[in-house]
Design an enzyme around this catalytic site. Structure first.
Site, PDB file in Angstrom:
ATOM      1  N   HIS A  82      97.785   3.181  54.823  1.00  0.00           N
ATOM      2  CA  HIS A  82      97.238   4.532  54.608  1.00  0.00           C
ATOM      3  C   HIS A  82      96.103   4.853  55.576  1.00  0.00           C
ATOM      4  CE1 HIS A  82      94.212   2.611  51.788  1.00  0.00           C
ATOM      5  NE2 HIS A  82      93.438   3.543  52.322  1.00  0.00           N
ATOM      6  N   GLU A  98      80.875  -5.308  66.376  1.00  0.00           N
ATOM      7  CA  GLU A  98      79.844  -4.427  65.846  1.00  0.00           C
ATOM      8  C   GLU A  98      79.028  -5.117  64.756  1.00  0.00           C
ATOM      9  OE1 GLU A  98      77.617  -2.261  66.209  1.00  0.00           O
ATOM     10  OE2 GLU A  98      78.859  -0.461  66.374  1.00  0.00           O
ATOM     11  N   ASP A 106      72.930  -5.004  69.486  1.00  0.00           N
ATOM     12  CA  ASP A 106      72.240  -5.357  68.250  1.00  0.00           C
ATOM     13  C   ASP A 106      71.370  -6.589  68.452  1.00  0.00           C
ATOM     14  OD1 ASP A 106      73.637  -3.308  66.956  1.00  0.00           O
ATOM     15  OD2 ASP A 106      75.333  -4.629  66.556  1.00  0.00           O
ATOM     16  N   ASP A 143     101.234  -1.499  51.227  1.00  0.00           N
ATOM     17  CA  ASP A 143     100.209  -0.772  51.992  1.00  0.00           C
ATOM     18  C   ASP A 143      99.622  -1.699  53.066  1.00  0.00           C
ATOM     19  OD1 ASP A 143      98.370   1.122  52.779  1.00  0.00           O
ATOM     20  OD2 ASP A 143      97.043   0.859  51.055  1.00  0.00           O
ATOM     21  N   SER A 242      88.506   0.830  53.006  1.00  0.00           N
ATOM     22  CA  SER A 242      89.931   0.516  53.090  1.00  0.00           C
ATOM     23  C   SER A 242      90.214  -0.284  54.355  1.00  0.00           C
ATOM     24  CB  SER A 242      90.758   1.795  53.107  1.00  0.00           C
ATOM     25  OG  SER A 242      90.696   2.453  51.865  1.00  0.00           O
TER      26      SER A 242
END
Length: 290
Positions: A82, A98, A106, A143, A242
Site C-alpha cells: 500500500h 538517514e 548528522d 501487503d 507503514s
C-alpha cells in the site's frame, strides 16, 4: 540528488520467476550487523549507525515522508504494497543512511569518544516496483512490495542490508525480545518524528489478536500470514510508519521478521499488525534479480 525516474509497477507472482534456485539476498556473512554492537554506547537511545538498513520512502517533489522500508540487498528495498501503489510513487525517492531528517550530515556528541558524524545520506529513484499479485487493498492481505533502486547501493557503516529469516520455520514466542524502528508520527495529525526512533515490542499470539473486537469488525483482519505485536508505547502504528521493520537480534545479527501493515488510530491500546516475513520468503527470493 537522484534524477526522478518514472517507476514501472509490476505485479509479479512466483509462476513468472526464474530465480527460485538462487538467493540474491544479502549474504549472511554481512547482513544484519551494525557497528554500534562493537562498542559501548552512552545510553539506550538510537544512534547514528543503528539499524543502518532502514529506508525512508519520500515524495520526490515535496520530500514528505510517506512510508518506510528496509534494504535487503544492494539493489532492493522491501516495504508494504500500500506504500507503493499510491499516486505519489510516480516520483518516489528512497533515502538511506538517514538519522535526523532536519540535517544533511548528522552528528552526535558521545561522552566516551567525542563527536561522531555520519556520511551524507544517499537518495535513489525507483527503477521499478513489484507488488504481490494477490495484494488486496480492502483487506490488506498480502501487503508486501519491493522497490528496485535506480543504481547499486554504496554500503557503509551507516548503510547496509538487514538479514531475512533463513528458514520459514522461525519459532517466535511471546517472550522473545523484538525491536521496531522508523520515523513515524507518535500521534495522529502531527508531523513524523525528526530522529530515527527505536521501540521495544512484544508479540501477541495471532489467535488472540484475531479475537480483538476492533479487528473482528473490520475488513482488515490479522491472519496466519501476520504477526501482532505491542510496541512499548502501547499504541498502534501511526502515519509514516507503514513499511517499518519488526526485528529480531540473534547473537548481534539482526533479522527482519515483520513489516508494519496496519493498526488503529494512534494512541489506542491495540497491537500493530505486521506482514509475517516467513510467509513470503519464496516470493521475495523469486522476484529479486541481479
Amino acid at each position: 540528488m537522484a534524477t526522478a525516474i518514472l517507476p514501472l509497477i509490476v505485479l509479479v507472482g512466483a509462476a513468472g520467476s526464474t530465480l527460485s534456485e538462487s538467493n540474491l539476498l544479502a549474504p549472511r556473512s554481512f547482513c544484519g550487523f551494525q557497528h554500534i554492537d562493537d562498542y559501548a554506547r552512552d545510553n539506550d537511545n538510537v544512534t547514528l549507525d543503528e539499524f543502518p538498513w532502514i529506508a525512508l520512502l519520500l515524495d520526490g517533489t515535496t520530500k514528505e515522508l510517506k512510508c518506510a522500508g528496509t534494504l535487503i540487498n544492494y539493489r532492493y528495498v522491501m516495504t508494504v504494497a500500500h506504500c507503493v501503489l499510491n499516486p505519489w510513487n510516480n516520483n518516489l525517492v528512497v533515502r538511506l543512511g538517514e538519522f535526523n531528517v532536519m540535517t544533511d550530515v548528522d552528528c552526535l556528541n558521545h561522552t566516551s569518544f567525542g563527536e561522531e558524524c555520519s556520511d551524507p545520506v544517499q537518495e535513489y529513484s525507483a527503477e521499478n516496483i513489484i507488488v504481490h499479485p494477490d495484494y488486496n487493498p480492502r483487506t490488506s492481505h498480502n501487503d508486501i512490495g519491493l522497490v528496485r533502486l535506480s543504481r547499486n547501493v554504496e554500503y557503509s557503516e551507516y548503510i547496509r542490508p538487514i538479514c531475512l529469516p533463513s528458514t520459514k520455520e522461525l519459532d517466535l514466542n511471546e517472550c522473545v525480545q523484538l525491536a521496531a524502528s522508523g520515523w513515524g508520527a507518535e500521534i495522529d495529525d502531527v508531523p513524523p518524528v525528526v530522529r530515527k526512533k527505536k521501540l521495544a515490542a512484544r508479540l501477541l499470539p495471532i489467535s488472540e489478536c484475531m479475537k480483538i473486537t476492533m479487528f473482528k469488525n473490520s475488513l482488515k483482519r490479522p491472519t496466519n500470514d501476520h504477526l501482532c505485536a505491542y510496541e512499548v508505547r502501547e499504541s498502534s502504528s501511526c502515519r509514516g510508519e507503514s513499511g517499518s521493520p519488526l526485528m529480531l537480534s540473534v547473537k548481534n545479527q539482526w533479522e527482519q521478521v515483520g513489516i508494519v501493515s496496519f493498526g488503529f488510530v494512534c494512541g489506542l491500546d491495540f497491537p500493530t499488525v505486521f506482514v509475517k516475513i516467513t510467509s513470503y520468503l519464496d516470493w521475495i527470493k523469486e522476484n529479486v534479480r541481479p
